[in-house]
Design a protein around this motif. Sequence first.
Motif, PDB file in Angstrom:
ATOM      1  N   ALA A  67       0.829  -1.199   0.000  1.00 35.87           N
ATOM      2  CA  ALA A  67       0.000   0.000   0.000  1.00 35.87           C
ATOM      3  C   ALA A  67       0.865   1.251   0.000  1.00 35.87           C
ATOM      4  CB  ALA A  67      -0.927  -0.010   1.217  1.00 35.87           C
ATOM      5  N   GLN A  68       1.980   1.197   0.736  1.00 40.16           N
ATOM      6  CA  GLN A  68       2.883   2.347   0.773  1.00 40.16           C
ATOM      7  C   GLN A  68       3.500   2.593  -0.598  1.00 40.16           C
ATOM      8  OE1 GLN A  68       3.346   4.245   3.575  1.00 40.16           O
ATOM      9  NE2 GLN A  68       4.503   5.661   2.275  1.00 40.16           N
ATOM     10  N   ALA A  69       3.862   1.499  -1.288  1.00 36.76           N
ATOM     11  CA  ALA A  69       4.440   1.644  -2.628  1.00 36.76           C
ATOM     12  C   ALA A  69       3.410   2.191  -3.606  1.00 36.76           C
ATOM     13  CB  ALA A  69       4.970   0.291  -3.107  1.00 36.76           C
ATOM     14  N   LEU A  70       2.139   1.735  -3.490  1.00 38.97           N
ATOM     15  CA  LEU A  70       1.075   2.203  -4.380  1.00 38.97           C
ATOM     16  C   LEU A  70       0.830   3.696  -4.193  1.00 38.97           C
ATOM     17  CD1 LEU A  70      -1.109   1.412  -6.441  1.00 38.97           C
ATOM     18  CD2 LEU A  70      -2.637   0.959  -4.513  1.00 38.97           C
ATOM     19  N   ILE A  71       0.818   4.135  -2.951  1.00 42.12           N
ATOM     20  CA  ILE A  71       0.580   5.554  -2.677  1.00 42.12           C
ATOM     21  C   ILE A  71       1.754   6.390  -3.170  1.00 42.12           C
ATOM     22  CG2 ILE A  71       0.276   7.243  -0.827  1.00 42.12           C
ATOM     23  CD1 ILE A  71      -1.227   5.103   0.734  1.00 42.12           C
ATOM     24  N   SER A  72       2.979   5.866  -3.001  1.00 42.53           N
ATOM     25  CA  SER A  72       4.166   6.607  -3.471  1.00 42.53           C
ATOM     26  C   SER A  72       4.133   6.774  -4.983  1.00 42.53           C
ATOM     27  CB  SER A  72       5.438   5.881  -3.032  1.00 42.53           C
ATOM     28  OG  SER A  72       5.500   5.802  -1.622  1.00 42.53           O
ATOM     29  N   LEU A 107       1.234  11.986  -9.822  1.00 44.89           N
ATOM     30  CA  LEU A 107       0.427  13.201  -9.667  1.00 44.89           C
ATOM     31  C   LEU A 107       1.290  14.445  -9.834  1.00 44.89           C
ATOM     32  CD1 LEU A 107      -2.338  14.470  -8.844  1.00 44.89           C
ATOM     33  CD2 LEU A 107      -1.555  14.355  -6.472  1.00 44.89           C
ATOM     34  N   LEU A 108       2.492  14.423  -9.264  1.00 47.06           N
ATOM     35  CA  LEU A 108       3.379  15.580  -9.381  1.00 47.06           C
ATOM     36  C   LEU A 108       3.899  15.747 -10.802  1.00 47.06           C
ATOM     37  CD1 LEU A 108       5.390  15.207  -6.040  1.00 47.06           C
ATOM     38  CD2 LEU A 108       3.568  16.841  -6.560  1.00 47.06           C
TER      39      LEU A 108
END
Length: 386
Positions: free
Chosen positions: A324-329, A335-336
Amino acid sequence: MSSKLQSTGPKTKDNQPSAQESVPAPKANAEAIRFLSDLEEEELRMLLFSETLAMVSDTGEPQGELTIEVQRGKFRDESGVMLHCILVHASSRGFMGKMLCGNSLLGHLSWKLHVMEQHSQEFIKFPVLPMEQKMSLVKQDDQLAMTRSVKEGEEVKTQVTFFPGSSTMGFISEAANLVLLRLMAWRQTVPSNAHFLALDTEGKLCYSTYQDLGFQKIQVGRQQVEVFIVEQTVHSVKGIPNSCQFYLLSDGHLAKRIQVGSPGYCMITQMPVLREKDEIEPAPVFEKKPLVWEEDLELYSRFVDRKEELRLSHASYLRQHPEAQALISDFLLFLLLRQPADVFTFAAEYFGPFAKRHPPTPALRSSHRPSPFRSLDRAPRSRAGR
């Protein structure tokens, strides 16, 4: 209206229909009909009680007793259904001069004071020719059946009359009159310009009116009480009007009754316990105060505890699911790079493929807008077409 007359006894006559009245049948006016239709059961329940009056001669000598009882009752209609109703029972027995006389009344009324059934009897023991009169009123389908019999000596005359339901609107029977008088006393008012219907001494429909004679103080026992005086007049079709004055206490108790033209009257001997109207206190009004939870120690403590609970829960989930952390990163990095104008649509398009089942309609209405990913997909296809 139809009627039949039958006579039995030494002077028996053949059955013959009564003479038709040339005068049109009276009809109650709109004020009387509206007054009865607006009656409420809750108000009439306050008028259910018994009372006793003494019959007194013009010289003040006791001649008999009058009792009136109004209570809740039950009545079985023609179809066998048991209905709640008002039960009225009144009776008197005394002397008129030196002659024994009396009457009795039993009636069932609806909560609009419509007569369901009523039976009355009146007698005078004349020395030579005793007289007795009986009358019954029974509601049958859409009409009112009246059976009236008069016995003089050995001769009995019986008359049966049927009144259509439309002609009895606004009709006040003897039983209904006793309840109606109590209601007027309770309200301290008389319906203005109301013309009701009643039966005269010959059993004919006629007008019945009520007049407010104002207030007066009378002596009851050792105290003076204020009474509300109502005069009822039954306007007979052929005879002279018959008037009776009722002196009523504030809760409907009858303090005195005078038959206009009669030497005697009825009077209570002791003051009853008066009923009073229930005063309903208004509900308390509490002003709404703004809630500043930051200043409330208990609410602020709950907020801090819940905030810490959620933080620990989220941290525990991320530790147990490193993907989940990798997906959000990856999402934040993309996005940026793209910097879309509509972040919500961008997020919906990005995480859409991860859903196990695609709903029939998009979860967000904004997903109908052009996606920032579609321009990337169309560019290679356009170059390939060239």
